[in-house]
Design a protein around this motif. Structure first.
Motif, PDB file in Angstrom:
ATOM      1  N   UNK A  81       8.015  11.405   8.229  1.00  0.00           N
ATOM      2  CA  UNK A  81       6.597  11.046   8.179  1.00  0.00           C
ATOM      3  C   UNK A  81       6.418   9.591   7.758  1.00  0.00           C
ATOM      4  N   UNK A  82       5.382   8.954   8.282  1.00  0.00           N
ATOM      5  CA  UNK A  82       4.928   7.667   7.751  1.00  0.00           C
ATOM      6  C   UNK A  82       3.677   7.872   6.909  1.00  0.00           C
ATOM      7  N   UNK A  87      -1.649   9.850   2.989  1.00  0.00           N
ATOM      8  CA  UNK A  87      -1.011   8.859   2.126  1.00  0.00           C
ATOM      9  C   UNK A  87       0.135   8.164   2.853  1.00  0.00           C
ATOM     10  N   UNK A  88       0.243   6.852   2.697  1.00  0.00           N
ATOM     11  CA  UNK A  88       1.347   6.092   3.280  1.00  0.00           C
ATOM     12  C   UNK A  88       2.610   6.374   2.492  1.00  0.00           C
ATOM     13  N   UNK A  89       3.586   7.042   3.120  1.00  0.00           N
ATOM     14  CA  UNK A  89       4.803   7.445   2.411  1.00  0.00           C
ATOM     15  C   UNK A  89       6.034   6.662   2.849  1.00  0.00           C
ATOM     16  N   UNK A  90       5.918   5.862   3.918  1.00  0.00           N
ATOM     17  CA  UNK A  90       7.072   5.083   4.362  1.00  0.00           C
ATOM     18  C   UNK A  90       6.601   3.882   5.176  1.00  0.00           C
ATOM     19  N   UNK A  91       7.253   2.746   4.939  1.00  0.00           N
ATOM     20  CA  UNK A  91       7.094   1.610   5.834  1.00  0.00           C
ATOM     21  C   UNK A  91       7.997   1.819   7.054  1.00  0.00           C
ATOM     22  N   UNK A 145       0.806  -1.227   0.000  1.00  0.00           N
ATOM     23  CA  UNK A 145       0.000   0.000   0.000  1.00  0.00           C
ATOM     24  C   UNK A 145       0.837   1.274   0.000  1.00  0.00           C
ATOM     25  N   UNK A 146       2.162   1.152  -0.116  1.00  0.00           N
ATOM     26  CA  UNK A 146       3.001   2.354  -0.156  1.00  0.00           C
ATOM     27  C   UNK A 146       2.538   3.277  -1.280  1.00  0.00           C
TER      28      UNK A 146
END
Length: 448
Positions: free
Chosen positions: A315-316, A321-325, A277-278
């Motif tokens: 940020x995660x 929006x998911x920008x990092x695991x 989902x990244x």
């Protein structure tokens, strides 16, 4: 030198020397690489109940965790003994395990160039010169205030004061050695109320790096009593689909589940509902989740992660929006991605919030359920399905009407994250996740 003096910053040089000694021993025995984590802790804990002292405990522990590599083979062993013979035997045990382990192309230390080089003082260590007699006195004051606060408070289930201090050192064969001392002090009060044909139990607590900054014991006791008495007369509600407001201390668990779902271990094992989902929109556009690891005195602060990499703010989730695991060195290699310096987890997650307090969120909700307690562990990490036993308060016209128990709240976390309506400004500051109360547009409440 007393025990209280030893487990503090002054213990770090000796622990660092031990780490270097263990690494040298691992090399001597033939390891191609080695990493060592050492911890030394001590604490005082006392519990009182109904005006009597139940326990006064003093603990002191030390442990060494040794991981070494023979090429791409890994072996780990641990010991609580610090003598030369014990270290030699533990290194030999780890080496024997490594020699029989399967090769793993992702095993090994992090890149030497990524090791932390600066160690800012995050002010995590504040010893509290607390005699056992004084600890008992503070706990008794807390419990007495709870009993005095409401005549329906009929019993106590334990008031506990803890004071803890410790040191942790991590080093590896890249030449990295880092360490820090920290403290954690807490006071909790659990009470029982009786009335309306029921007995109810609830609690309150505080935690701080600095013992002198803990909330007033009497205040903690009174709050525990008020929460407990407010639950009397609780009943189930008919099954319905309504908005749900998670109190701030429970909302941390929602975001904790999110962090688990975007953590490397669950991702590379393909056991997370957020795999792949990244870059996707998972939350409303106004919501951000970011890590701030260098906040002075915060409970989750750290200058380096479990691999020795320098922690950094990031940020995660940005704009929903998911920008990092969340990745350590090993999980990053498994996924073909760089480490995010999160081996061992996240350090101080901040959830963006609005300017409404919990009462304002209740008014915005109108009709629904305020959740103040969750029971069970009803989360399927593979599907995101969420179902927990719950208790709290029924709300009509933005006002609390009566306490609720024996209900189950259910939904899917992907839907729940998208349907967050607001996050309150009543921030929970006692742990690693800082969030206010969270209002979710709708969930199924299953009751009578």
């Amino acid at each position: 030198m007393s025990a209280a003096e030893v487990v503090g910053p002054q213990a770090l040089p000796a622990l660092q020397a031990q780490v270097e000694q263990i690494i040298a021993e691992a090399r001597r025995q033939g390891a191609s690489a080695c990493e060592v984590a050492v911890s030394m802790e001590q604490g005082l804990s006392t519990t009182v109940r109904q005006g009597e002292v139940e326990t006064v405990e003093f603990n002191r522990d030390q442990g060494f965790g040794i991981t070494l590599y023979v090429g791409q083979r890994k072996g780990s062993a641990s010991t609580s003994a610090s003598g030369d013979a014990a270290i030699r035997e533990t290194v030999a045990a780890a080496l024997a395990i490594a020699q029989h382990a399967s090769e793993d192309e992702c095993a090994g230390l992090a890149d030497a160039a990524l090791m932390a080089r600066e160690f800012p003082d995050l002010d995590l260590y504040h010893s509290w010169a607390l005699a056992p007699e004084r600890a008992v006195e503070l706990a008794l004051t807390c419990e007495e205030a709870a009993f005095a606060a409401d005549p329906r408070i009929s019993n106590a289930d334990g008031t506990t004061l803890n004071t803890h201090q410790g040191c942790r050192v991590y080093g590896n064969s890249h030449g990295f050695v880092g360490g820090y001392a920290s403290t954690r002090h807490s006071l909790s009060c659990v009470m029982i109320a009786e009335g309306e044909g029921q007995m109810q139990r609830d609690y309150w607590y505080d935690v701080n790096r600095q013992g002198e900054l803990l909330a007033d014991p009497a205040q903690i006791g009174r709050h525990a009593a008020a929460r407990t008495a407010a639950r009397l007369g609780a009943r189930p509600v008919p099954t319905c689909e309504v908005p749900v407001l998670f109190a701030a201390e429970l909302a941390t668990g929602l975001f904790g589940s999110f962090l688990a779902a975007i953590s490397g271990g669950n991702l590379y094992r393909k056991s997370s509902f957020l795999e792949g989902t990244l870059g996707q929109q998972l939350f409303p556009t106004w919501l951000n989740l970011d890590e701030r690891p260098h906040i002075p005195r915060a409970m989750g602060s750290a200058t380096f992660d479990g691999d020795g990499l320098a922690t950094y703010a990031k940020p995660f989730v940005a704009g929903g929006e998911l920008v990092s695991y969340i990745l350590g060195t090993y999980s990053g290699r498994k996924l073909g991605l760089p480490s995010t310096a999160n081996s061992g987890g996240v350090h101080n997650l901040f959830v963006s919030h609005g300017d409404e307090d919990q009462k304002a969120l209740l008014r915005r909700m109108g009709r629904g359920l305020l959740v103040t307690e969750l029971m069970g562990h009803g989360l399927n990490m593979v599907t995101g399905d969420y179902s927990r036993g719950a208790a709290g308060f029924w709300v009509e016209n933005g006002e609390i009407q009566f306490p609720v128990q024996e209900v189950t709240i259910a939904g899917n976390l992907r839907d729940m994250f998208r349907q967050i309506v607001a996050v309150g400004n009543d921030l929970e500051l006692r742990g690693n996740i800082r969030t206010g109360s969270v209002l979710i547009e709708k969930m199924t409440v299953a009751g009578s």
